[in-house]
Design a protein around this motif. Structure first.
Motif, PDB file in Angstrom:
ATOM      1  N   ALA A  95      50.705  51.654  44.323  1.00 10.34           N
ATOM      2  CA  ALA A  95      50.735  50.353  43.654  1.00 10.34           C
ATOM      3  C   ALA A  95      49.345  49.815  43.357  1.00 10.34           C
ATOM      4  CB  ALA A  95      51.513  49.347  44.508  1.00 10.34           C
ATOM      5  N   VAL A  96      48.390  50.037  44.281  1.00  8.35           N
ATOM      6  CA  VAL A  96      47.109  49.349  44.093  1.00  8.35           C
ATOM      7  C   VAL A  96      45.890  50.073  44.663  1.00  8.35           C
ATOM      8  CG1 VAL A  96      47.345  47.946  46.192  1.00  8.35           C
ATOM      9  CG2 VAL A  96      46.005  47.077  44.282  1.00  8.35           C
ATOM     10  N   ILE A  97      46.013  50.752  45.797  1.00  6.94           N
ATOM     11  CA  ILE A  97      44.829  51.300  46.463  1.00  6.94           C
ATOM     12  C   ILE A  97      44.150  52.387  45.629  1.00  6.94           C
ATOM     13  CG2 ILE A  97      43.947  52.476  48.511  1.00  6.94           C
ATOM     14  CD1 ILE A  97      44.814  49.623  49.061  1.00  6.94           C
ATOM     15  N   ILE A  98      44.924  53.286  45.044  1.00  9.34           N
ATOM     16  CA  ILE A  98      44.335  54.352  44.224  1.00  9.34           C
ATOM     17  C   ILE A  98      43.487  53.758  43.102  1.00  9.34           C
ATOM     18  CG2 ILE A  98      44.881  56.181  42.561  1.00  9.34           C
ATOM     19  CD1 ILE A  98      47.283  56.908  44.301  1.00  9.34           C
ATOM     20  N   GLY A  99      43.994  52.693  42.491  1.00  8.71           N
ATOM     21  CA  GLY A  99      43.255  52.045  41.414  1.00  8.71           C
ATOM     22  C   GLY A  99      41.979  51.386  41.897  1.00  8.71           C
ATOM     23  N   ILE A 100      42.043  50.744  43.062  1.00  5.00           N
ATOM     24  CA  ILE A 100      40.841  50.122  43.623  1.00  5.00           C
ATOM     25  C   ILE A 100      39.790  51.189  43.912  1.00  5.00           C
ATOM     26  CG2 ILE A 100      39.914  48.886  45.622  1.00  5.00           C
ATOM     27  CD1 ILE A 100      42.592  47.407  45.812  1.00  5.00           C
ATOM     28  N   ASP A 101      40.224  52.284  44.523  1.00  6.36           N
ATOM     29  CA  ASP A 101      39.292  53.375  44.837  1.00  6.36           C
ATOM     30  C   ASP A 101      38.627  53.916  43.571  1.00  6.36           C
ATOM     31  OD1 ASP A 101      39.896  53.186  47.517  1.00  6.36           O
ATOM     32  OD2 ASP A 101      41.282  54.879  47.535  1.00  6.36           O
ATOM     33  N   ALA A 102      39.439  54.158  42.549  1.00 10.07           N
ATOM     34  CA  ALA A 102      38.902  54.719  41.304  1.00 10.07           C
ATOM     35  C   ALA A 102      37.920  53.755  40.647  1.00 10.07           C
ATOM     36  CB  ALA A 102      40.045  55.050  40.349  1.00 10.07           C
ATOM     37  N   GLN A 124      35.841  51.339  31.941  1.00  7.74           N
ATOM     38  CA  GLN A 124      36.306  49.997  31.619  1.00  7.74           C
ATOM     39  C   GLN A 124      37.060  50.035  30.291  1.00  7.74           C
ATOM     40  OE1 GLN A 124      36.106  46.865  33.183  1.00  7.74           O
ATOM     41  NE2 GLN A 124      37.482  46.358  31.514  1.00  7.74           N
ATOM     42  N   GLN A 125      38.323  49.638  30.323  1.00  3.26           N
ATOM     43  CA  GLN A 125      39.139  49.643  29.109  1.00  3.26           C
ATOM     44  C   GLN A 125      39.289  48.221  28.604  1.00  3.26           C
ATOM     45  OE1 GLN A 125      42.845  51.714  29.564  1.00  3.26           O
ATOM     46  NE2 GLN A 125      43.604  51.142  27.545  1.00  3.26           N
ATOM     47  N   LEU A 150      43.321  44.506  39.553  1.00  6.63           N
ATOM     48  CA  LEU A 150      43.128  43.649  40.728  1.00  6.63           C
ATOM     49  C   LEU A 150      41.646  43.545  41.065  1.00  6.63           C
ATOM     50  CD1 LEU A 150      44.272  41.997  43.079  1.00  6.63           C
ATOM     51  CD2 LEU A 150      44.452  44.134  44.379  1.00  6.63           C
ATOM     52  N   SER A 151      40.916  44.633  40.909  1.00  3.54           N
ATOM     53  CA  SER A 151      39.477  44.604  41.178  1.00  3.54           C
ATOM     54  C   SER A 151      38.770  43.597  40.278  1.00  3.54           C
ATOM     55  CB  SER A 151      38.878  46.001  40.972  1.00  3.54           C
ATOM     56  OG  SER A 151      39.414  46.925  41.894  1.00  3.54           O
ATOM     57  N   HIS A 152      39.173  43.542  39.009  1.00  3.99           N
ATOM     58  CA  HIS A 152      38.578  42.574  38.091  1.00  3.99           C
ATOM     59  C   HIS A 152      38.923  41.141  38.500  1.00  3.99           C
ATOM     60  CE1 HIS A 152      38.755  46.118  35.205  1.00  3.99           C
ATOM     61  NE2 HIS A 152      37.481  45.809  35.244  1.00  3.99           N
ATOM     62  N   VAL A 153      40.157  40.937  38.923  1.00  2.57           N
ATOM     63  CA  VAL A 153      40.585  39.591  39.318  1.00  2.57           C
ATOM     64  C   VAL A 153      39.774  39.111  40.519  1.00  2.57           C
ATOM     65  CG1 VAL A 153      42.493  38.224  40.236  1.00  2.57           C
ATOM     66  CG2 VAL A 153      42.905  39.846  38.378  1.00  2.57           C
ATOM     67  N   ILE A 154      39.631  39.978  41.515  1.00  6.21           N
ATOM     68  CA  ILE A 154      38.851  39.602  42.699  1.00  6.21           C
ATOM     69  C   ILE A 154      37.397  39.331  42.316  1.00  6.21           C
ATOM     70  CG2 ILE A 154      37.972  40.401  44.919  1.00  6.21           C
ATOM     71  CD1 ILE A 154      40.920  39.642  44.970  1.00  6.21           C
ATOM     72  N   ALA A 155      36.843  40.163  41.440  1.00  6.96           N
ATOM     73  CA  ALA A 155      35.460  39.956  40.996  1.00  6.96           C
ATOM     74  C   ALA A 155      35.302  38.620  40.281  1.00  6.96           C
ATOM     75  CB  ALA A 155      35.027  41.097  40.077  1.00  6.96           C
ATOM     76  N   GLY A 156      36.393  38.136  39.690  1.00  6.58           N
ATOM     77  CA  GLY A 156      36.340  36.862  38.985  1.00  6.58           C
ATOM     78  C   GLY A 156      36.088  35.670  39.889  1.00  6.58           C
ATOM     79  N   PHE A 157      36.246  35.846  41.193  1.00 10.94           N
ATOM     80  CA  PHE A 157      35.988  34.755  42.130  1.00 10.94           C
ATOM     81  C   PHE A 157      34.500  34.619  42.467  1.00 10.94           C
ATOM     82  CE2 PHE A 157      40.497  35.511  42.881  1.00 10.94           C
ATOM     83  CZ  PHE A 157      40.990  34.221  43.002  1.00 10.94           C
ATOM     84  N   VAL A 158      33.700  35.608  42.098  1.00  6.57           N
ATOM     85  CA  VAL A 158      32.259  35.530  42.341  1.00  6.57           C
ATOM     86  C   VAL A 158      31.688  34.346  41.554  1.00  6.57           C
ATOM     87  CG1 VAL A 158      30.045  36.701  42.014  1.00  6.57           C
ATOM     88  CG2 VAL A 158      32.060  38.002  42.742  1.00  6.57           C
ATOM     89  N   PRO A 159      30.832  33.539  42.154  1.00  7.74           N
ATOM     90  CA  PRO A 159      30.244  32.409  41.426  1.00  7.74           C
ATOM     91  C   PRO A 159      29.641  32.846  40.096  1.00  7.74           C
ATOM     92  CG  PRO A 159      29.696  32.254  43.742  1.00  7.74           C
ATOM     93  CD  PRO A 159      30.378  33.577  43.559  1.00  7.74           C
ATOM     94  N   ILE A 160      29.778  32.003  39.105  1.00  6.35           N
ATOM     95  CA  ILE A 160      29.329  32.347  37.756  1.00  6.35           C
ATOM     96  C   ILE A 160      27.811  32.455  37.675  1.00  6.35           C
ATOM     97  CG2 ILE A 160      29.281  31.557  35.357  1.00  6.35           C
ATOM     98  CD1 ILE A 160      32.000  30.182  35.946  1.00  6.35           C
ATOM     99  N   GLU A 161      27.108  31.504  38.288  1.00  9.93           N
ATOM    100  CA  GLU A 161      25.651  31.515  38.225  1.00  9.93           C
ATOM    101  C   GLU A 161      25.083  32.581  39.158  1.00  9.93           C
ATOM    102  OE1 GLU A 161      27.451  28.826  38.823  1.00  9.93           O
ATOM    103  OE2 GLU A 161      27.238  27.693  36.954  1.00  9.93           O
ATOM    104  N   TYR A 162      24.175  33.389  38.637  1.00 16.80           N
ATOM    105  CA  TYR A 162      23.588  34.461  39.434  1.00 16.80           C
ATOM    106  C   TYR A 162      22.761  33.932  40.602  1.00 16.80           C
ATOM    107  CZ  TYR A 162      24.913  38.181  36.163  1.00 16.80           C
ATOM    108  OH  TYR A 162      25.603  39.084  35.412  1.00 16.80           O
ATOM    109  N   ASP A 163      22.252  32.716  40.477  1.00 17.26           N
ATOM    110  CA  ASP A 163      21.421  32.162  41.542  1.00 17.26           C
ATOM    111  C   ASP A 163      22.202  31.179  42.416  1.00 17.26           C
ATOM    112  OD1 ASP A 163      21.745  30.193  39.670  1.00 17.26           O
ATOM    113  OD2 ASP A 163      19.625  29.590  39.598  1.00 17.26           O
ATOM    114  N   ALA A 164      23.522  31.367  42.484  1.00 17.91           N
ATOM    115  CA  ALA A 164      24.358  30.480  43.298  1.00 17.91           C
ATOM    116  C   ALA A 164      23.907  30.519  44.755  1.00 17.91           C
ATOM    117  CB  ALA A 164      25.818  30.904  43.193  1.00 17.91           C
TER     118      ALA A 164
END
Length: 251
Positions: free
Chosen positions: A61-68, A76-77, A83-97
């Protein structure tokens, strides 16, 4: 060093040693396909904290995709959000956060991930609970699986040898109506079907589908010819009979 105080160390420190609960995949010495997620999931299986069935379900369901994704083995398509992209979306927008903002964002992402995996585990439990009903529907060994209630069937169908089962179609309630759906050839090709619905039904609705099928309860046939919707169970059965009769078969 704070890491030495941790029971589990994940995705940092350059060590993969499951016995000592160290799960990193970035070091040059490691050339496997797992990311830290896959390493931890494998550890839970090896330690018998989870069983093989749950391991396989969540892995597919998910682990193989996360690993890849984490190991750069998939490109990147455009337009595809994992799910990896969604989790990454929680990273603060500003690089100097500030560190406090990054820490707060981490815990928001953690809450989301926890809820996601909890729902995944609940879904697995529901699928397992329906296993006996799927097995019973397979016993007649006929060209159609018939269920009198809506339930998850694909996972257990293929777990129970569905790839070699003769069923071509499935009849099942969907809301207040009934669906006639083609059965996939295997687990990997879930959107495929062993036998497509008739070409002349494709994309038709209501009166148009009723006219071409001769069934007053016809509602809709997907243009992909893998699923159709009917007023009653009897209507769905009539539609199936039309298909099988054309093939010189019976249900």
């Amino acid at each position: 060093q704070k890491l030495s105080e941790c029971e589990f160390v994940c995705d940092v420190d350059g060590i993969y040693d499951s016995e000592n609960k160290r799960f990193d995949h970035h070091q040059l010495e490691y050339d496997g396909v797992l990311s830290s997620a896959g390493m931890i999931w494998q550890y839970l299986l090896d330690e018998k904290i989870i069983d093989a069935s749950l391991y396989d379900y969540v892995n597919r369901a998910v682990i193989i995709g996360i690993d890849a994704h984490d190991n750069g083995r998939v490109l990147q398509q455009e337009g595809v959000c994992t799910l990896s992209h969604v989790i990454a979306g929680f990273v603060p927008i500003e690089y100097d956060a500030k560190e406090e903002e990054r820490t707060a964002a981490f815990f928001v992402a953690l809450d989301f991930a926890f809820e996601f995996f909890q729902r995944l585990l609940n879904r697995y439990a529901y699928i397992e609970a329906c296993g006996d009903k799927v097995a019973a529907a397979m016993v007649p060994n006929e060209k159609v699986l018939i269920f009198d209630e809506a339930l998850p069937w694909q996972e257990k169908f293929f777990d129970l040898g569905g790839e070699k089962h003769p069923a071509l179609f499935l009849i099942m309630p969907t809301g207040v109506h009934w669906k006639l759906r083609g059965i996939p050839p295997n687990r990997e090709n879930k959107m495929g079907v062993r036998i497509p619905l008739p070409k002349e039904w494709a994309g038709l609705r209501g009166a148009e589908l009723q006219k071409v099928t001769g069934i007053p309860g016809a509602i809709f046939c997907h243009k992909g010819r893998f699923i159709s919707i009917w007023e009653t169970k009897e209507d769905a059965q009539k539609a199936l009979d039309i298909i099988l009769k054309r093939r010189g078969e019976s249900s």
